[in-house]
Design a protein around this motif. Structure first.
Motif, mmCIF file in Angstrom:
data_model
loop_
_atom_site.group_PDB
_atom_site.id
_atom_site.type_symbol
_atom_site.label_atom_id
_atom_site.label_comp_id
_atom_site.label_asym_id
_atom_site.label_seq_id
_atom_site.Cartn_x
_atom_site.Cartn_y
_atom_site.Cartn_z
ATOM 1 N N THR A 188 1.838 8.569 5.451
ATOM 2 C CA THR A 188 0.925 7.990 4.475
ATOM 3 C C THR A 188 0.055 6.954 5.168
ATOM 4 O O THR A 188 0.554 5.934 5.638
ATOM 5 C CB THR A 188 1.705 7.326 3.322
ATOM 6 N N CYS A 193 2.395 -4.191 2.509
ATOM 7 C CA CYS A 193 2.872 -2.808 2.576
ATOM 8 C C CYS A 193 4.381 -2.688 2.403
ATOM 9 O O CYS A 193 4.904 -1.568 2.365
ATOM 10 C CB CYS A 193 2.467 -2.182 3.914
ATOM 11 N N TYR A 242 2.945 3.055 2.294
ATOM 12 C CA TYR A 242 2.062 3.141 3.451
ATOM 13 C C TYR A 242 2.855 2.976 4.746
ATOM 14 O O TYR A 242 3.664 2.068 4.882
ATOM 15 C CB TYR A 242 0.968 2.076 3.394
#
Length: 209
Positions: free
Chosen positions: A51, A159, A164
Motif C-alpha cells: 500500500t 501511518c 500505508y
C-alpha cells in the motif's frame, strides 16, 4: 503347414503388441509425471500487495509553518550579513577615494603604508564574505535537515494506525508524472503537521510564562 506358420506368426505379433502395450503405459505415466511438476508458490511477501501513498514535497516545504519560521530566520540572517558587508565595502571605497585624493601630499612611505592597509582591508572583506556564505549554507542545510526529520517523524506517527507501508515523496518536477489523486495525502499530512506545530509552540509559550 501353412496354417501353422500363419498361426505362429500371428502369435508372435500378439506377443510383440502385448509387450508394447505393457511398456507404453509405464513410459506414458513416467512422461506425465515429468510434465506434471508441482507449481512453485510465490513467497508471502510477493503475494502481498504493498500500500503506497505520496506527498508533494514542494507543498509541504512552502506551507509547513515550521518551514516558514526557519525560512524567515534564514532570510533575517542573510539580510544581516548583507548589511554588514555593505558597510565594510562602503568604508573601503571611501578610504580608497580619500587615499587617491591625498596621494599627492603624502610621502612615499605614508602612501605605501596606507595602500597596504587598503589591500589588507580588501582581503579581510573577501574573507568575511566567504565566512558569511559558509554560515548561511550551513544554516540552510541544518534547516532542511530539521524540516526533513520533522516530516518523517510525523509520517511515522501518522501511518501507525493506517495500512500505508510506503510514502513516496513527489514534487512538481519529480519522477512521478501521474498518480491517482486518491494516493495523494499531502493535505492531510500538511494539516496534521501544522496542527502539531501550533500545539507544540503553544506549549513552549506556556512553559516560558
Amino acid at each position: 503347414m501353412n496354417r501353422l506358420k500363419i498361426a505362429a506368426a500371428v502369435a508372435m505379433i500378439g506377443l510383440v503388441f502385448g509387450s508394447c502395450n505393457q511398456s507404453n503405459p509405464e513410459s506414458t505415466e513416467g512422461s506425465q509425471e515429468q510434465i506434471k511438476t508441482k507449481p512453485v508458490e510465490a513467497p508471502a511477501a510477493a503475494k502481498k500487495m504493498m500500500t503506497v501513498v505520496m506527498v508533494n514535497s514542494d507543498t509541504l516545504m512552502s506551507q509547513y509553518a515550521y518551514a516558514e519560521v526557519l525560512r524567515d530566520q534564514l532570510t533575517t540572517a542573510t539580510l544581516k550579513y548583507e548589511g554588514i558587508l555593505r558597510q565594510k565595502e562602503s568604508k573601503l571605497r571611501a578610504d580608497a577615494a580619500k587615499l587617491q585624493s591625498e596621494a599627492a601630499s603624502l610621502s612615499q612611505f605614508e602612501g605605501q603604508n596606507r595602500q597596504r592597509k587598503l589591500y589588507e582591508a580588501q582581503d579581510q572583506l573577501q574573507q568575511t564574505q566567504e565566512e558569511y556564505s559558509r554560515k548561511l549554507m550551513e544554516m540552510e542545510q541544518g534547516f532542511n535537515r530539521d524540516i526533513h526529520n520533522a516530516i518523517n517523524e510525523y509520517l511515522g506517527r501518522y501511518c501507525a494506525d493506517k495500512p500505508y507501508e510506503m510514502v513516496l515523496s513527489n514534487s512538481d518536477l519529480g519522477i512521478i508524472r501521474w498518480a491517482d489523486k486518491s494516493l495523494d495525502i499531502t493535505n492531510e499530512v500538511l494539516s496534521g503537521l501544522n496542527q502539531e506545530y501550533a500545539e507544540n509552540t503553544a506549549d513552549q509559550v506556556t512553559e516560558e510564562k
